[in-house]
Design an enzyme around this catalytic site. Structure first.
Site, PDB file in Angstrom:
ATOM      1  N   ARG A   1      70.759   5.819 -15.856  1.00  0.00           N
ATOM      2  CA  ARG A   1      71.296   4.465 -15.720  1.00  0.00           C
ATOM      3  C   ARG A   1      72.817   4.464 -15.801  1.00  0.00           C
ATOM      4  NH1 ARG A   1      67.730   2.697 -20.850  1.00  0.00           N
ATOM      5  NH2 ARG A   1      66.541   4.450 -20.030  1.00  0.00           N
TER       6      ARG A   1
ATOM      7  N   LYS B   1      66.880  17.517 -24.925  1.00  0.00           N
ATOM      8  CA  LYS B   1      65.433  17.404 -24.735  1.00  0.00           C
ATOM      9  C   LYS B   1      64.729  18.563 -25.439  1.00  0.00           C
ATOM     10  CE  LYS B   1      65.291  15.083 -20.224  1.00  0.00           C
ATOM     11  NZ  LYS B   1      64.587  13.884 -20.699  1.00  0.00           N
TER      12      LYS B   1
ATOM     13  N   ASP C   1      68.894  17.770 -16.006  1.00  0.00           N
ATOM     14  CA  ASP C   1      68.997  16.857 -17.146  1.00  0.00           C
ATOM     15  C   ASP C   1      68.497  17.553 -18.414  1.00  0.00           C
ATOM     16  OD1 ASP C   1      69.089  14.781 -18.910  1.00  0.00           O
ATOM     17  OD2 ASP C   1      67.418  13.644 -18.018  1.00  0.00           O
TER      18      ASP C   1
ATOM     19  N   GLU D   1      70.814   9.033 -19.243  1.00  0.00           N
ATOM     20  CA  GLU D   1      72.007   9.232 -18.420  1.00  0.00           C
ATOM     21  C   GLU D   1      71.871   8.675 -17.013  1.00  0.00           C
ATOM     22  OE1 GLU D   1      69.637  11.317 -18.595  1.00  0.00           O
ATOM     23  OE2 GLU D   1      69.372  11.804 -16.475  1.00  0.00           O
TER      24      GLU D   1
HETATM   25  N1  BES Z   1      65.147  12.087 -16.284  1.00  0.00           N
HETATM   26  C1  BES Z   1      64.655  11.481 -17.450  1.00  0.00           C
HETATM   27  C2  BES Z   1      63.358  10.729 -17.214  1.00  0.00           C
HETATM   28  C3  BES Z   1      62.133  11.564 -17.071  1.00  0.00           C
HETATM   29  C4  BES Z   1      61.562  12.177 -18.156  1.00  0.00           C
HETATM   30  C5  BES Z   1      61.523  11.671 -15.849  1.00  0.00           C
HETATM   31  C6  BES Z   1      60.407  12.910 -18.012  1.00  0.00           C
HETATM   32  C7  BES Z   1      60.353  12.384 -15.697  1.00  0.00           C
HETATM   33  C8  BES Z   1      59.799  13.013 -16.780  1.00  0.00           C
HETATM   34  C9  BES Z   1      65.656  10.471 -17.979  1.00  0.00           C
HETATM   35  O1  BES Z   1      66.987  10.793 -17.812  1.00  0.00           O
HETATM   36  C10 BES Z   1      65.425  10.380 -19.445  1.00  0.00           C
HETATM   37  O2  BES Z   1      65.642  11.344 -20.116  1.00  0.00           O
HETATM   38  N2  BES Z   1      64.999   9.222 -19.902  1.00  0.00           N
HETATM   39  C11 BES Z   1      64.719   9.027 -21.281  1.00  0.00           C
HETATM   40  C12 BES Z   1      65.235   7.672 -21.665  1.00  0.00           C
HETATM   41  C13 BES Z   1      65.188   7.419 -23.127  1.00  0.00           C
HETATM   42  C14 BES Z   1      66.170   8.302 -23.861  1.00  0.00           C
HETATM   43  C15 BES Z   1      65.500   5.974 -23.375  1.00  0.00           C
HETATM   44  C16 BES Z   1      63.200   9.117 -21.458  1.00  0.00           C
HETATM   45  O3  BES Z   1      62.469   8.637 -20.595  1.00  0.00           O
HETATM   46  O4  BES Z   1      62.784   9.708 -22.428  1.00  0.00           O
HETATM   47 ZN    ZN Z   2      67.391  12.033 -16.261  1.00  0.00          ZN
HETATM   48 MN    MN Z   3      67.716  12.021 -19.373  1.00  0.00          MN
END
Ligand code: BES
Ligand code: ZN
Ligand code: MN
Length: 498
Positions: A353, A279, A272, A351
């Site tokens: 969800r 990110k 991801d 992504e």
């Molecule tokens: N895979 C990530 C969630 C995550 C982030 C898990 C850090 C463990 C450590 C997920 O896909 C994500 O990026 N979520 C975003 C959602 C936001 C954009 C609403 C997040 O948590 O920042």
């Molecule tokens: Zn993710």
């Molecule tokens: Mn993500």
């Protein structure tokens, strides 16, 4: 490693190492006392000299203890007897196995399993011992040119129980523990593999491999199949990647043919990057763990098949990479999910969800008794619960209760979060049926609310394992969670948890 169970006296064991506990302060357990008596107070002498107080986590290795048949005796500190509960029992086993592994002993006879733990059965003690042992000796070294050296690896462990009449029960529990441990090791291996190896295709091959080793059916849906089904939300995530997405479906049929299946859905984002909503750089490598939900449901079905549980279990894994690229989804893009509901993608990093919603809609066709999804879904869940508890959301309270209890039993705990209607408005979009993000406040709840819109037709729970699926820092690596929670839940449902 080979495992066995028996009921026996410690001083009579022909073993490379006998492991016995000492409570704090300086109080011998029953097994330690028997060795002490046989050896003319060798242990009490050592303890009197102050070398073993019985502090939790401490160990002391003794050689040539007189009048015993074993080569070594390992004393393990258990902490205060009054405070010796589940957590302390598990920690003592962990330090025992760690210390044992560092000796030259190739076999060990562990008496710690004799020690009573409040409210817990012998089956529980043995099941945990099997899981903890395998968890502790686990190594992931396939990419190291030089493997770490264990002087002489442990080959055989014997767990001691107090009474022979519990042997059958203990043996069943040990087999369960070893199956769960095998599922956890699979989940950890998949999690630890780098993103360039563990791709959606690799996950699909692994699923086929698991299916071929057990009585499991496997079907892999390709991009074209998903297009036909209208899984545009899932496909929108895969668009930026050169790796083709896969929808992995496994069926284990251990129950009656007319029995509705339990369905486990696992988020399988093999890397991801965030996509166009890229990110930040630091720790981005850890996003190879974004398929740990998938790994955990694959590990769980493997364990269930190995235990031959009398139930029907289906596993669904939407697998994809999330990458930026010329054809990647962009913030503001709108897609129509398989359910017909439209989604405005305001952030391509939300992504998980997007792939899960189509997988959940797909689950409908199996007429499930219960659906549980497992996902490293939100950073917000890590902020809420840290690395201790998995976030639990459910549209059914008795399901939530059962999962909380399974987590407790497995020492792989979850904590319930609210899924009230009040939070749904966070997902409001000006242009589509919903947005894929709800802003920073209650971030893990709005993510669960998003999924809830695709699970109206069945009993459903969501496990957010973002904080529990792996460890960062010097201990970086997948934990295998929540395989233990899931398998304990399934064991309970199958009536096999004692
Ligand atoms: N895979 C990530 C969630 C995550 C982030 C898990 C850090 C463990 C450590 C997920 O896909 C994500 O990026 N979520 C975003 C959602 C936001 C954009 C609403 C997040 O948590 O920042
Ligand atoms: Zn993710
Ligand atoms: Mn993500």
């Amino acid at each position: 490693m080979e495992f066995s169970i028996k009921s026996a006296s410690p001083e009579k064991q022909r073993s490379a190492c006998v492991v016995v506990g000492v409570f704090e302060p300086r109080k011998l357990t029953l097994a330690a006392e028997l060795i002490d008596k046989a050896s003319h107070n060798t242990l009490s002498d050592i303890i009197r000299r102050g070398d073993m107080e019985g502090k939790a986590g401490s160990t002391l290795l003794l050689h040539n203890v007189p009048s015993t048949l074993c080569e070594r005796v390992l004393l393990v500190g258990l902490g205060k007897e009054k405070e010796f509960h589940e957590k302390e029992y598990c920690a003592a086993l962990r330090s025992a196995v760690k210390a044992l592994n560092e000796t030259g002993a190739s076999d060990g006879t562990i008496f710690l399993t004799e020690t009573a733990v409040k409210k817990r059965s012998i089956a529980w003690r043995i099941r945990q011992a099997a899981i903890i042992t395998q968890e502790t000796v686990y190594r992931f070294e396939q990419f190291k040119s030089k493997k770490s050296e264990v002087r002489r690896p442990l080959r055989k462990l014997t767990f001691i129980i107090e009474h022979r009449n519990a042997l059958a029960e203990a043996e069943e529990a040990m087999a369960q523990g070893l199956a769960i441990a095998a599922g956890m090791a699979l989940a950890r291996n998949l999690g630890n593999l780098p993103g360039n190896v563990c791709t959606p295709g690799y996950l699909a091959e692994t699923a086929q491999q698991i299916a071929s080793e057990h009585a499991i059916e496997c079907q892999i849906l390709e991009r074209a199949d998903m297009e036909t089904l209208g899984m545009n939300s899932l496909l929108s995530v895969a668009k930026g990647s050169h790796q083709p997405p896969k929808l992995i479906v496994l069926h284990y049929k251990g129950g009656k043919s007319d029995e509705k299946p339990l369905v486990l859905v696992g988020k399988g984002i093999t890397f991801d990057s965030g996509g166009i909503s890229l990110k930040p750089g630091p720790e981005m490598d850890e996003m190879k763990f974004d398929m740990c939900g998938a790994a955990s449901v694959l590990g769980s079905i493997k364990a269930v098949a190995q235990m031959k549980l009398p139930l029907n279990l289906t596993v669904i894994v939407p697998a994809s990479e999330n990458m930026p690229g010329g054809s990647a989804s962009k913030p503001g893009d709108i897609v129509t999910s398989m359910s017909g509901q439209t989604i405005e993608i305001l952030n391509t990093d939300a992504e998980g969800r997007l792939v899960l919603c189509d997988a959940l809609t797909y689950a409908e066709r199996f007429d499930p008794a219960t659906v549980i999804d497992v996902a490293t879904l939100t950073g917000a869940c890590v902020i809420a619960l840290g690395h201790v508890a998995t976030g639990l959301f459910a549209n059914n309270n008795s399901l939530a209760r059962d999962l909380l209890q399974a987590g407790d039993e497995a020492q792989d705990r979850a904590w319930q979060m609210p899924l009230w209607e009040d939070y749904q408005e966070l997902l409001k979009s000006n242009f589509a049926d919903m947005a894929n993000i709800g802003g920073r406040p209650a971030g893990s709840i709005s993510a669960a609310c998003f999924l809830s819109r695709f699970t109206k037709k069945f009993e459903w729970a969501h496990l957010d394992i973002a904080g529990t699926a792996w460890k960062s820092g010097t201990d970086k690596g997948a934990t295998g969670r929540p395989v233990a929670l899931l398998t304990h839940y399934l064991l309970k449902r199958a009536g096999k948890l004692h």
